[in-house]
Design a protein around this motif. Structure first.
Motif, short mmCIF file in Angstrom:
data_model
loop_
_atom_site.label_atom_id
_atom_site.label_comp_id
_atom_site.label_asym_id
_atom_site.label_seq_id
_atom_site.Cartn_x
_atom_site.Cartn_y
_atom_site.Cartn_z
N HIS A 1 0.92 -1.03 0.15
CA HIS A 1 -0.12 -0.09 -0.07
C HIS A 1 0.93 1.34 0.34
CE1 HIS A 1 -4.17 -1.78 0.42
NE2 HIS A 1 -3.15 -2.44 1.19
N HIS A 2 0.70 2.25 -0.98
CA HIS A 2 0.83 3.55 -1.00
C HIS A 2 0.97 3.62 0.87
CE1 HIS A 2 1.59 7.40 -1.93
NE2 HIS A 2 2.07 7.32 -2.93
N PRO A 3 1.71 5.28 1.12
CA PRO A 3 1.73 5.84 2.36
C PRO A 3 -0.45 7.01 2.21
CG PRO A 3 3.25 6.18 1.97
CD PRO A 3 3.22 6.07 0.55
N ARG A 4 -0.40 6.72 0.59
CA ARG A 4 -1.57 8.16 0.59
C ARG A 4 -3.12 6.55 0.19
NH1 ARG A 4 -1.65 11.18 -4.24
NH2 ARG A 4 -0.02 10.01 -4.81
N CYS A 5 -2.83 5.84 0.43
CA CYS A 5 -3.99 4.44 0.10
C CYS A 5 -4.74 4.74 1.68
CB CYS A 5 -3.27 3.38 0.39
SG CYS A 5 -4.60 2.27 0.36
N PRO A 6 -6.18 5.00 1.11
CA PRO A 6 -7.35 5.29 1.80
C PRO A 6 -7.74 3.88 2.16
CG PRO A 6 -7.97 5.92 -0.27
CD PRO A 6 -6.52 5.81 -0.52
N GLY A 7 -7.53 3.10 1.86
CA GLY A 7 -7.64 1.81 2.27
C GLY A 7 -9.09 0.96 1.68
N THR A 8 -9.48 2.43 0.62
CA THR A 8 -10.80 1.98 -0.43
C THR A 8 -10.02 1.89 -1.57
OG1 THR A 8 -11.15 4.03 0.21
CG2 THR A 8 -12.55 2.83 1.32
N GLY A 9 -10.89 1.16 -2.11
CA GLY A 9 -10.27 0.86 -3.55
C GLY A 9 -11.16 1.82 -4.37
N ALA A 10 -10.27 2.32 -5.80
CA ALA A 10 -11.15 3.46 -6.68
C ALA A 10 -11.29 2.08 -8.05
CB ALA A 10 -11.16 4.93 -6.35
N GLU A 11 -9.95 1.95 -8.47
CA GLU A 11 -9.79 1.55 -10.03
C GLU A 11 -9.37 0.49 -9.98
OE1 GLU A 11 -7.50 5.82 -10.48
OE2 GLU A 11 -6.58 4.02 -10.44
N CYS A 12 -9.88 -0.25 -11.10
CA CYS A 12 -9.20 -1.60 -11.63
C CYS A 12 -8.29 -2.27 -12.14
CB CYS A 12 -11.00 -2.69 -12.54
SG CYS A 12 -10.78 -4.19 -12.47
N ASP A 13 -7.77 -2.55 -11.84
CA ASP A 13 -5.98 -3.01 -12.17
C ASP A 13 -5.80 -4.70 -12.91
OD1 ASP A 13 -2.96 -2.13 -12.72
OD2 ASP A 13 -2.97 -4.01 -11.10
N HIS A 14 -5.17 -4.02 -13.95
CA HIS A 14 -4.61 -5.96 -14.28
C HIS A 14 -3.59 -6.28 -13.21
CE1 HIS A 14 -6.96 -4.68 -17.55
NE2 HIS A 14 -7.53 -5.80 -18.37
N ILE A 15 -3.23 -7.64 -12.63
CA ILE A 15 -3.04 -7.49 -12.05
C ILE A 15 -1.10 -8.24 -12.64
CG2 ILE A 15 -1.57 -9.45 -10.27
CD1 ILE A 15 -4.72 -9.98 -9.77
N ILE A 16 -1.36 -8.88 -14.01
CA ILE A 16 -0.28 -9.30 -14.53
C ILE A 16 0.09 -8.36 -15.77
CG2 ILE A 16 0.64 -10.70 -16.36
CD1 ILE A 16 0.10 -12.68 -14.37
N PRO A 17 0.68 -6.84 -16.32
CA PRO A 17 -0.14 -6.31 -17.61
C PRO A 17 -0.10 -6.82 -18.62
CG PRO A 17 1.66 -5.40 -16.31
CD PRO A 17 1.39 -6.52 -15.95
N GLY A 18 -0.64 -6.34 -19.28
CA GLY A 18 -1.53 -6.75 -20.72
C GLY A 18 -2.71 -6.69 -20.87
N ASP A 19 -3.18 -7.72 -21.69
CA ASP A 19 -5.17 -8.15 -21.85
C ASP A 19 -5.20 -8.70 -21.88
OD1 ASP A 19 -4.28 -5.31 -23.41
OD2 ASP A 19 -4.11 -5.57 -25.35
N ASP A 20 -4.77 -9.79 -20.65
CA ASP A 20 -5.57 -10.90 -19.78
C ASP A 20 -6.98 -10.03 -19.09
OD1 ASP A 20 -7.07 -12.44 -18.54
OD2 ASP A 20 -4.54 -13.51 -17.10
N HIS A 21 -8.22 -9.74 -19.43
CA HIS A 21 -9.06 -9.17 -18.86
C HIS A 21 -10.19 -9.95 -17.89
CE1 HIS A 21 -8.01 -5.82 -21.24
NE2 HIS A 21 -8.29 -6.25 -22.27
N SER A 22 -9.38 -11.79 -17.63
CA SER A 22 -9.98 -12.56 -16.42
C SER A 22 -10.44 -12.11 -14.90
CB SER A 22 -9.23 -13.79 -16.86
OG SER A 22 -7.54 -13.82 -15.97
N LEU A 23 -11.45 -12.73 -14.69
CA LEU A 23 -11.33 -11.92 -13.09
C LEU A 23 -10.02 -12.69 -12.20
CD1 LEU A 23 -14.97 -12.71 -12.64
CD2 LEU A 23 -14.26 -10.04 -13.19
#
Length: 98
Positions: free
Chosen positions: A36-58
């Motif tokens: 976690h970044h020091p400015r992380c509020p603990g709540t999410g706001a954005e969807c991120d690809h764990i492994i960068p690229g075009d694998d859009h699987s859950l």
């Protein structure tokens, strides 16, 4: 706009909004970052690809705070830059006799 020159939004699946909602709900709205970044509020706001690229699987999607997402993207970008630098062979200094 950060995506102004990117083709990323065009490569997202047609059901992206549904997947994004599923990822958020699965995380109960909490940031899922491993570091976690020091400015992380603990709540999410954005969807991120764990492994960068075009694998859009859950399985490859996680819910992050804006601060954690920006930090993760910066780390990935720096790693790509380092990898590109290593691909070039070392050149001899032109002033060396040889």
């Amino acid at each position: 706009m950060a995506w102004a020159t990117s083709t990323r939004s065009k490569r997202l699946p047609k059901d992206w909004a549904k997947r994004r909602t599923q990822v958020r709900d699965r995380a109960h709205g909490q940031c899922q970052a491993t570091h976690h970044h020091p400015r992380c509020p603990g709540t999410g706001a954005e969807c991120d690809h764990i492994i960068p690229g075009d694998d859009h699987s859950l399985e490859n999607l996680q819910w992050l705070s804006k601060a954690c997402h920006q930090a993760k993207t910066a780390r990935e970008s720096a790693a790509r830059s380092r990898a590109r630098t290593r691909l070039r062979p070392a050149e001899k200094h032109p002033g060396l006799k040889g």
